[in-house]
Design an enzyme around this catalytic site. Structure first.
Site, PDB file in Angstrom:
ATOM      1  N   GLY A 189      -9.121  10.075   5.338  1.00  0.00           N
ATOM      2  CA  GLY A 189      -8.074   9.370   4.606  1.00  0.00           C
ATOM      3  C   GLY A 189      -7.424   8.312   5.469  1.00  0.00           C
ATOM      4  N   CYS A 190      -6.183   7.980   5.145  1.00  0.00           N
ATOM      5  CA  CYS A 190      -5.452   6.966   5.906  1.00  0.00           C
ATOM      6  C   CYS A 190      -5.442   7.322   7.384  1.00  0.00           C
ATOM      7  CB  CYS A 190      -4.027   6.856   5.378  1.00  0.00           C
ATOM      8  SG  CYS A 190      -2.999   5.705   6.311  1.00  0.00           S
ATOM      9  N   PHE A 191      -5.843   6.380   8.217  1.00  0.00           N
ATOM     10  CA  PHE A 191      -5.958   6.695   9.646  1.00  0.00           C
ATOM     11  C   PHE A 191      -4.622   6.912  10.333  1.00  0.00           C
ATOM     12  CE2 PHE A 191      -7.458   1.948   9.956  1.00  0.00           C
ATOM     13  CZ  PHE A 191      -6.230   1.483   9.496  1.00  0.00           C
ATOM     14  N   TRP A 192      -3.529   6.494   9.718  1.00  0.00           N
ATOM     15  CA  TRP A 192      -2.225   6.709  10.342  1.00  0.00           C
ATOM     16  C   TRP A 192      -1.953   8.188  10.601  1.00  0.00           C
ATOM     17  CZ3 TRP A 192       0.737   3.457   6.136  1.00  0.00           C
ATOM     18  CH2 TRP A 192       0.426   2.105   6.297  1.00  0.00           C
ATOM     19  N   ARG A 240       0.837  -1.205   0.000  1.00  0.00           N
ATOM     20  CA  ARG A 240       0.000   0.000   0.000  1.00  0.00           C
ATOM     21  C   ARG A 240       0.863   1.243   0.000  1.00  0.00           C
ATOM     22  NH1 ARG A 240      -4.296   1.800   4.700  1.00  0.00           N
ATOM     23  NH2 ARG A 240      -4.179   4.016   4.311  1.00  0.00           N
TER      24      ARG A 240
END
Length: 231
Positions: free
Chosen positions: A63-66, A10
């Site tokens: 968006g990406c939870f990171w 990813r």
């Protein structure tokens, strides 16, 4: 495919797809040159009996939870932040399923905070200003799909009211160059993500995806909200 290679793939695909769009999360809608928040003050929550007693919870998707998790981990008054999934059912609340884009889930974060230190409205201001770009529909930077949509999952009608009123105020103030596409939905359930996603940016600070897309968000938080930032 094992879970670690899936995450690495990813990251590599996201970096390749986003090469031309470099910095769109913290660059286009959130200019890196800004040294303070340019967004209007958020609306206040109505006083309700017992509403401000003890810690409260906000669930946000951007968006990406990171990266969203990384931002709120540095906000004063935030007690705990967890990455997870919201919008779908328990059976499909897993990274492989959500990554397919065919569940109703969005990658989300659950923010537990002390309302005596930081308000829900202030969390929303940070969410819109530095945590993500609320004008990107079903994507965030290089990440594509409905699982990366911008959404607020309200725990009660008052949270929903404040969120919708703030989105209206941002639109009237022309705070962004394009329309805000953030959804406001009632929170049905929050499902914590797999353990290896928790505190991902903190545990992997040198990973290219984190360096390129998420570290600038934390830097922007420190610059634009110095009174709210904690190292």
């Amino acid at each position: 495919m094992s879970r670690l290679p899936r995450v690495l793939v990813r990251c590599l695909l996201s970096l390749a797809a986003g090469a031309i769009l470099a910095g769109c999360n913290a660059g286009e809608a959130n200019p890196a040159v800004a040294t303070q928040s340019r967004l209007p003050e958020p609306p206040k929550m109505s006083l309700r009996p017992g509403a401000d007693a003890g810690n409260q919870t906000a669930v946000l998707a951007g968006g990406c939870f990171w990266g969203v998790e990384a931002v709120f981990e540095h906000v004063k008054g935030v007690i705990d932040v967890a990455s997870g999934y919201a919008g779908g059912d328990a059976a499909s609340a897993s990274y492989p399923a959500v990554s397919s884009g065919i569940t109703r889930h969005a990658e989300s974060v659950r923010v537990v905070y002390d309302p005596a230190v930081v308000s829900y409205g202030e969390l929303l201001r940070i969410f819109f200003d530095v945590a993500h770009d609320p004008t990107q529909l079903n994507r965030q930077g290089p990440d594509r799909g409905p699982q990366y949509r911008s959404a607020i999952f309200a725990s009660d009608p008052e949270q929903a009211r404040v969120a919708r009123n703030y989105i209206t105020a941002l639109g009237e103030a022309n705070a962004f160059p394009r329309p805000i596409v953030t959804e406001v939905n009632a929170l049905e359930a929050f499902h914590p993500a797999e353990e290896y996603h928790q505190d991902y940016a903190r545990r992997n600070p040198h990973e290219p995806y984190i360096v390129f897309h998420d570290a600038p968000k934390v830097k922007a938080l420190a610059q634009r909200f110095p009174d709210r930032y904690r190292p």
